[in-house]
Design a protein around this motif. Structure first.
Motif, mmCIF file in Angstrom:
data_model
loop_
_atom_site.group_PDB
_atom_site.id
_atom_site.type_symbol
_atom_site.label_atom_id
_atom_site.label_comp_id
_atom_site.label_asym_id
_atom_site.label_seq_id
_atom_site.Cartn_x
_atom_site.Cartn_y
_atom_site.Cartn_z
ATOM 1 N N HIS A 1 0.834 -1.204 0.000
ATOM 2 C CA HIS A 1 0.000 0.000 0.000
ATOM 3 C C HIS A 1 0.869 1.254 0.000
ATOM 4 O O HIS A 1 0.588 2.219 -0.728
ATOM 5 N N SER B 1 2.979 1.587 -3.432
ATOM 6 C CA SER B 1 2.160 1.847 -4.619
ATOM 7 C C SER B 1 1.746 3.310 -4.728
ATOM 8 O O SER B 1 1.299 3.738 -5.801
ATOM 9 N N GLN B 2 1.885 4.084 -3.664
ATOM 10 C CA GLN B 2 1.531 5.495 -3.724
ATOM 11 C C GLN B 2 2.538 6.311 -4.530
ATOM 12 O O GLN B 2 2.253 7.456 -4.891
ATOM 13 N N HIS C 1 12.560 5.296 -2.567
ATOM 14 C CA HIS C 1 11.426 4.377 -2.695
ATOM 15 C C HIS C 1 11.901 3.032 -3.262
ATOM 16 O O HIS C 1 11.461 1.961 -2.821
ATOM 17 N N ASP D 1 0.620 9.532 7.249
ATOM 18 C CA ASP D 1 1.190 10.015 5.988
ATOM 19 C C ASP D 1 1.679 11.445 6.175
ATOM 20 O O ASP D 1 0.873 12.358 6.379
ATOM 21 N N LYS E 1 -5.961 0.469 3.994
ATOM 22 C CA LYS E 1 -6.574 1.510 3.164
ATOM 23 C C LYS E 1 -6.379 2.873 3.808
ATOM 24 O O LYS E 1 -6.583 3.033 5.017
ATOM 25 N N LYS E 2 -6.009 3.850 3.000
ATOM 26 C CA LYS E 2 -5.868 5.214 3.501
ATOM 27 C C LYS E 2 -7.259 5.830 3.681
ATOM 28 O O LYS E 2 -8.132 5.690 2.818
#
Length: 263
Positions: free
Chosen positions: A114, A117-118, A127, A167, A191-192
């Motif tokens: 998760h 993938s951002q 990254h 975040d 999930k954000k």
């Protein structure tokens, strides 16, 4: 196509009817399907993606044989501006996309996937280094599998957690949960959250709401499969302790009972 059931004669009938209409080959008992390996033992069914991981590591072409104990260092918070932009982000995107599918049988990397993938739109060297760490972790844990026991209770038990303002770029929080049917892990997600919460309590309640919606859907799905869930669903969270979620069979509503004993 996977055909499953507890009536071998009816399964044979379905396959015969399909063979009459389509050109098909019967591959026998399920062993491998779309990169997922299935093995049947006296204990139950194991599913894994060991060969998929081997192929992924071969494509990644890591220059060493090192392994790591954890997929990410503790308290790491990645930002879009960390490091220098990659000259060609194609490799990063390909590897992250492969990890997304790998999370089907590896819930232990769900959170990391998760996060990584951002940054697929503009990945950086930082990254990419964290992505390589996940691959080294997978190399050392390649034989891990999910077990679905043959004999297990039909009680749903769920765990919910959240990280407040985790975040650093937008101060939004993450919700996470996993759902067990007896001893089988059947659902998990990271999930954000869609909005910024002002307190950790607000974050946890949003996470519980996400999990409650998933539990409601799972109970309806299991009922459609003929599995009757008569016991309350136990939901555990690090802030609300224990919540028993039961669905009213008449009103189709959820009733929550908040416990007071910490765990």
């Amino acid at each position: 196509m996977i055909i499953t059931g507890d009536d071998s004669e009816y399964i044979a009938f379905v396959k015969a009817r399909l063979r009459d209409q389509f050109l098909m080959t019967d591959l026998g008992p399920l062993r491998y399907f779309l990169g997922i390996e299935v093995s049947s033992t006296s204990d139950g069914f194991y599913i894994s993606q060991e060969k998929y991981i081997q192929d992924l590591l071969a494509r990644a072409a890591l220059g060493d044989e090192r392994t790591v104990e954890t997929p990410m260092e503790l308290n790491v918070k990645l930002q879009p501006t960390d490091g220098d932009p990659l000259p060609d982000p194609t490799r990063y995107r390909h590897l992250v996309g492969s990890l997304v599918y790998l999370a089907v049988t590896r819930p232990d990397i769900s959170y990391l996937v998760h996060i990584l993938s951002q940054f697929v739109s503009a990945p950086t060297t930082v990254h990419y280094s964290h992505l390589l760490r996940v691959l080294r972790y997978l190399r050392g844990t390649i034989t891990r599998r999910l077990l679905f026991p043959r004999s297990s209770s039909l009680q749903l038990q769920c765990y919910s957690d959240a990280t407040w303002a985790s975040d650093p770029s937008d101060r939004r929080s993450l919700s996470a949960y996993c759902v067990f049917l007896g001893g089988s892990l059947i659902a998990w997600k990271t999930k954000k959250q869609t909005s910024v919460s002002r307190s950790s309590v607000d974050v946890e309640l949003r996470a519980m709401a996400l999990l409650t919606a998933e539990v409601t859907w799972l109970r309806w799905l299991l009922e459609d499969f003929g599995v009757s869930i008569t016991t309350p669903t136990l939901v555990l969270s690090d802030i609300t302790c224990a919540i028993s979620v039961a669905r009213d069979p008449v009103k189709h509503e959820l009733t929550n009972h908040i416990g007071v004993d910490a765990f």
